[in-house]
Scaffold this active site. Structure first.
Site, PDB file in Angstrom:
ATOM      1  N   ASN A 104      40.587  52.401  39.529  1.00 53.37           N
ATOM      2  CA  ASN A 104      41.507  51.296  39.799  1.00 53.37           C
ATOM      3  C   ASN A 104      41.622  50.512  38.572  1.00 53.37           C
ATOM      4  O   ASN A 104      40.664  49.794  38.124  1.00 53.37           O
ATOM      5  CB  ASN A 104      40.974  50.563  40.953  1.00 53.37           C
ATOM      6  CG  ASN A 104      41.753  49.084  41.109  1.00 53.37           C
ATOM      7  OD1 ASN A 104      42.811  48.898  40.739  1.00 53.37           O
ATOM      8  ND2 ASN A 104      41.213  48.217  41.925  1.00 53.37           N
ATOM      9  N   TRP A 105      42.643  50.734  37.667  1.00 59.03           N
ATOM     10  CA  TRP A 105      42.572  49.956  36.526  1.00 59.03           C
ATOM     11  C   TRP A 105      43.053  48.406  36.559  1.00 59.03           C
ATOM     12  O   TRP A 105      42.934  47.751  35.705  1.00 59.03           O
ATOM     13  CB  TRP A 105      43.841  50.874  35.706  1.00 59.03           C
ATOM     14  CG  TRP A 105      43.805  51.928  35.331  1.00 59.03           C
ATOM     15  CD1 TRP A 105      42.554  52.834  35.668  1.00 59.03           C
ATOM     16  CD2 TRP A 105      44.324  52.995  34.459  1.00 59.03           C
ATOM     17  NE1 TRP A 105      42.722  54.143  35.167  1.00 59.03           N
ATOM     18  CE2 TRP A 105      43.898  54.383  34.406  1.00 59.03           C
ATOM     19  CE3 TRP A 105      45.755  53.006  33.670  1.00 59.03           C
ATOM     20  CZ2 TRP A 105      44.225  55.348  33.715  1.00 59.03           C
ATOM     21  CZ3 TRP A 105      46.330  53.867  33.098  1.00 59.03           C
ATOM     22  CH2 TRP A 105      45.428  54.985  32.851  1.00 59.03           C
ATOM     23  N   LYS A 106      43.375  47.864  37.743  1.00 57.14           N
ATOM     24  CA  LYS A 106      43.782  46.675  37.923  1.00 57.14           C
ATOM     25  C   LYS A 106      44.788  46.154  37.041  1.00 57.14           C
ATOM     26  O   LYS A 106      45.551  46.906  36.546  1.00 57.14           O
ATOM     27  CB  LYS A 106      42.739  45.725  37.770  1.00 57.14           C
ATOM     28  CG  LYS A 106      41.372  46.410  38.976  1.00 57.14           C
ATOM     29  CD  LYS A 106      40.260  45.315  39.129  1.00 57.14           C
ATOM     30  CE  LYS A 106      39.017  46.070  40.177  1.00 57.14           C
ATOM     31  NZ  LYS A 106      38.004  44.998  40.454  1.00 57.14           N
ATOM     32  N   HIS A 124      43.021  45.758  48.944  1.00 58.34           N
ATOM     33  CA  HIS A 124      41.933  45.477  48.118  1.00 58.34           C
ATOM     34  C   HIS A 124      41.316  44.025  47.975  1.00 58.34           C
ATOM     35  O   HIS A 124      42.267  42.928  48.293  1.00 58.34           O
ATOM     36  CB  HIS A 124      42.220  46.021  46.441  1.00 58.34           C
ATOM     37  CG  HIS A 124      41.103  45.547  45.726  1.00 58.34           C
ATOM     38  ND1 HIS A 124      40.467  44.402  45.178  1.00 58.34           N
ATOM     39  CD2 HIS A 124      40.313  46.612  45.109  1.00 58.34           C
ATOM     40  CE1 HIS A 124      39.620  44.848  44.266  1.00 58.34           C
ATOM     41  NE2 HIS A 124      39.493  46.010  44.209  1.00 58.34           N
ATOM     42  N   GLU A 184      40.940  41.722  45.781  1.00 57.07           N
ATOM     43  CA  GLU A 184      41.513  40.860  45.124  1.00 57.07           C
ATOM     44  C   GLU A 184      42.754  40.332  45.825  1.00 57.07           C
ATOM     45  O   GLU A 184      43.004  39.245  45.526  1.00 57.07           O
ATOM     46  CB  GLU A 184      41.615  41.470  43.788  1.00 57.07           C
ATOM     47  CG  GLU A 184      40.148  41.365  43.145  1.00 57.07           C
ATOM     48  CD  GLU A 184      40.190  42.488  42.112  1.00 57.07           C
ATOM     49  OE1 GLU A 184      40.945  43.092  41.620  1.00 57.07           O
ATOM     50  OE2 GLU A 184      38.787  42.773  41.838  1.00 57.07           O
ATOM     51  N   GLU A 205      34.260  48.291  49.748  1.00 56.34           N
ATOM     52  CA  GLU A 205      33.753  47.484  48.643  1.00 56.34           C
ATOM     53  C   GLU A 205      33.390  46.111  48.991  1.00 56.34           C
ATOM     54  O   GLU A 205      34.177  45.174  49.293  1.00 56.34           O
ATOM     55  CB  GLU A 205      35.171  47.350  48.164  1.00 56.34           C
ATOM     56  CG  GLU A 205      35.841  48.601  47.192  1.00 56.34           C
ATOM     57  CD  GLU A 205      36.595  48.636  46.209  1.00 56.34           C
ATOM     58  OE1 GLU A 205      36.413  49.413  45.233  1.00 56.34           O
ATOM     59  OE2 GLU A 205      37.607  47.587  46.223  1.00 56.34           O
ATOM     60  N   GLY A 240      32.709  43.771  40.319  1.00 58.60           N
ATOM     61  CA  GLY A 240      33.000  43.181  38.950  1.00 58.60           C
ATOM     62  C   GLY A 240      31.729  42.562  38.417  1.00 58.60           C
ATOM     63  O   GLY A 240      31.830  41.551  37.690  1.00 58.60           O
ATOM     64  N   SER A 285      30.974  47.668  41.189  1.00 59.81           N
ATOM     65  CA  SER A 285      30.078  48.067  40.173  1.00 59.81           C
ATOM     66  C   SER A 285      29.223  49.380  40.001  1.00 59.81           C
ATOM     67  O   SER A 285      28.116  49.420  39.753  1.00 59.81           O
ATOM     68  CB  SER A 285      28.876  46.869  40.100  1.00 59.81           C
ATOM     69  OG  SER A 285      29.573  45.709  39.796  1.00 59.81           O
ATOM     70  N   GLY A 342      36.485  50.419  39.318  1.00 58.06           N
ATOM     71  CA  GLY A 342      37.228  49.488  38.639  1.00 58.06           C
ATOM     72  C   GLY A 342      36.910  49.705  37.255  1.00 58.06           C
ATOM     73  O   GLY A 342      37.412  50.373  36.468  1.00 58.06           O
ATOM     74  N   GLY A 343      35.967  48.732  36.618  1.00 55.71           N
ATOM     75  CA  GLY A 343      35.648  48.378  35.141  1.00 55.71           C
ATOM     76  C   GLY A 343      35.479  49.886  34.560  1.00 55.71           C
ATOM     77  O   GLY A 343      36.002  50.148  33.274  1.00 55.71           O
TER      78      GLY A 343
HETATM   79  P1  PGA Z   1      34.466  47.303  39.726  1.00 54.87           P
HETATM   80  O1  PGA Z   1      35.727  47.321  40.614  1.00 54.87           O
HETATM   81  O2  PGA Z   1      34.013  48.725  39.540  1.00 54.87           O
HETATM   82  O3  PGA Z   1      34.892  46.818  38.316  1.00 54.87           O
HETATM   83  O4  PGA Z   1      33.437  46.626  40.640  1.00 54.87           O
HETATM   84  C1  PGA Z   1      35.695  48.252  41.836  1.00 54.87           C
HETATM   85  C2  PGA Z   1      37.199  47.925  42.619  1.00 54.87           C
HETATM   86  O5  PGA Z   1      37.605  46.591  42.527  1.00 54.87           O
HETATM   87  O6  PGA Z   1      37.781  48.607  43.004  1.00 54.87           O
END
Ligand code: PGA
Length: 249
Positions: free
Chosen positions: A8-10, A95, A97, A167, A173, A212, A233-234
């Site tokens: 997930n590149w966000k 998600h 977010e 998640e 993050g 994470s 994510g990251g």
């Molecule tokens: P993260 O994000 O790996 O940066 O914690 C995961 C996600 O939100 O899909």
């Protein structure tokens, strides 16, 4: 059971950076020896260019969101029809977010998934509790509600195609990861809740862990029997790390 690692590149990368990252993921994914499905979810603006990169590879394309409406005067929205026409196969829905910063609730998310199913797109439906909810022991109730309110209106056939991502919000993050035991407990709970409503199909549904997830902790988490991969994510923004995670199986 399928094994899936999704990136997930966000809201990261410009189109040219995204194309380069996708090229690198495609190239490196050729070195995977196990049967791991790789999915990448770039921002809307470069889905089309990234599709050209992944088209003839085993890497699948996902979007990060989708409208709950089919078409019309909805400024700023992107429909499921549009995404399907770009070669998108999966769409991340719910998600944390989106839930937290854009007020998306379970009913809206169900409507988004209706749009997806009507266009042969597959939801990656995200669930997870906040830190406060975990500290007060509410995590199972919260996740159960997220499943019931968004999924119970669909038929078994639709649900058999879904991917679930667990998640925990406190792990996204933050550098904090759920322990493999916490992940397994929740993943098996999710499967059980889906089983009580939909029956056997629950055993076919991939449940990904997100929060994470890194090359250093993926192996331990993926070793759990109900963890079928990760939503990253990251670490998905660095192709070496992303593919190293996929190699953790
Ligand atoms: P993260 O994000 O790996 O940066 O914690 C995961 C996600 O939100 O899909």
């Amino acid at each position: 059971m399928r094994k899936i690692v999704a990136g997930n590149w966000k809201m990261n990368t410009c189109p040219s950076e995204g194309v380069n990252l996708a090229k690198s993921v495609v190239e490196m994914s050729k070195s995977l020896t196990k049967d791991v499905e790789i999915i990448i979810a770039p921002p809307f603006t470069h889905l089309s260019e990234v599709f050209n990169v992944v088209e003839d590879s085993s890497v699948a394309l996902a979007a990060q969101n989708c409208s709950d409406k089919s078409e019309g005067a909805y400024t700023g929205e992107v429909s499921a029809v549009m995404l399907a026409s770009l070669g998108v196969k999966y769409v991340i829905i719910g998600h944390s977010e989106r839930r937290e910063y854009y007020g998306e609730g379970n009913e809206l998310l169900a409507n988004k998934m209706k749009q997806l199913y009507a266009n042969n797109l597959i939801p990656i439906y995200c669930v997870g509790e906040s830190l406060g909810e975990r500290e007060s022991g509410m995590q199972n109730d919260v996740v159960k509600k997220q499943l019931q309110e968004a999924l119970w209106g669909f038929d078994k056939e639709s649900i058999s195609k879904i991917i679930i991502a667990y998640e925990p919000v406190w792990a996204i993050g933050t550098g904090l990861t759920a322990s493999s035991k916490q992940a397994e407990e929740m993943h098996s709970f999710i499967r059980e809740v889906i089983f009580t409503h939909f029956g056997e199909v629950a055993n076919e549904i991939p449940i990904l862990y997100g929060g994470s997830c890194k090359p250093s902790n993926a192996k331990e988490i993926f070793a759990e029997s109900n963890v079928n991969g990760g939503l990253i994510g990251g670490a998905s923004l660095v192709s070496d790390d992303f593919i190293a995670i996929a190699k953790s199986f």
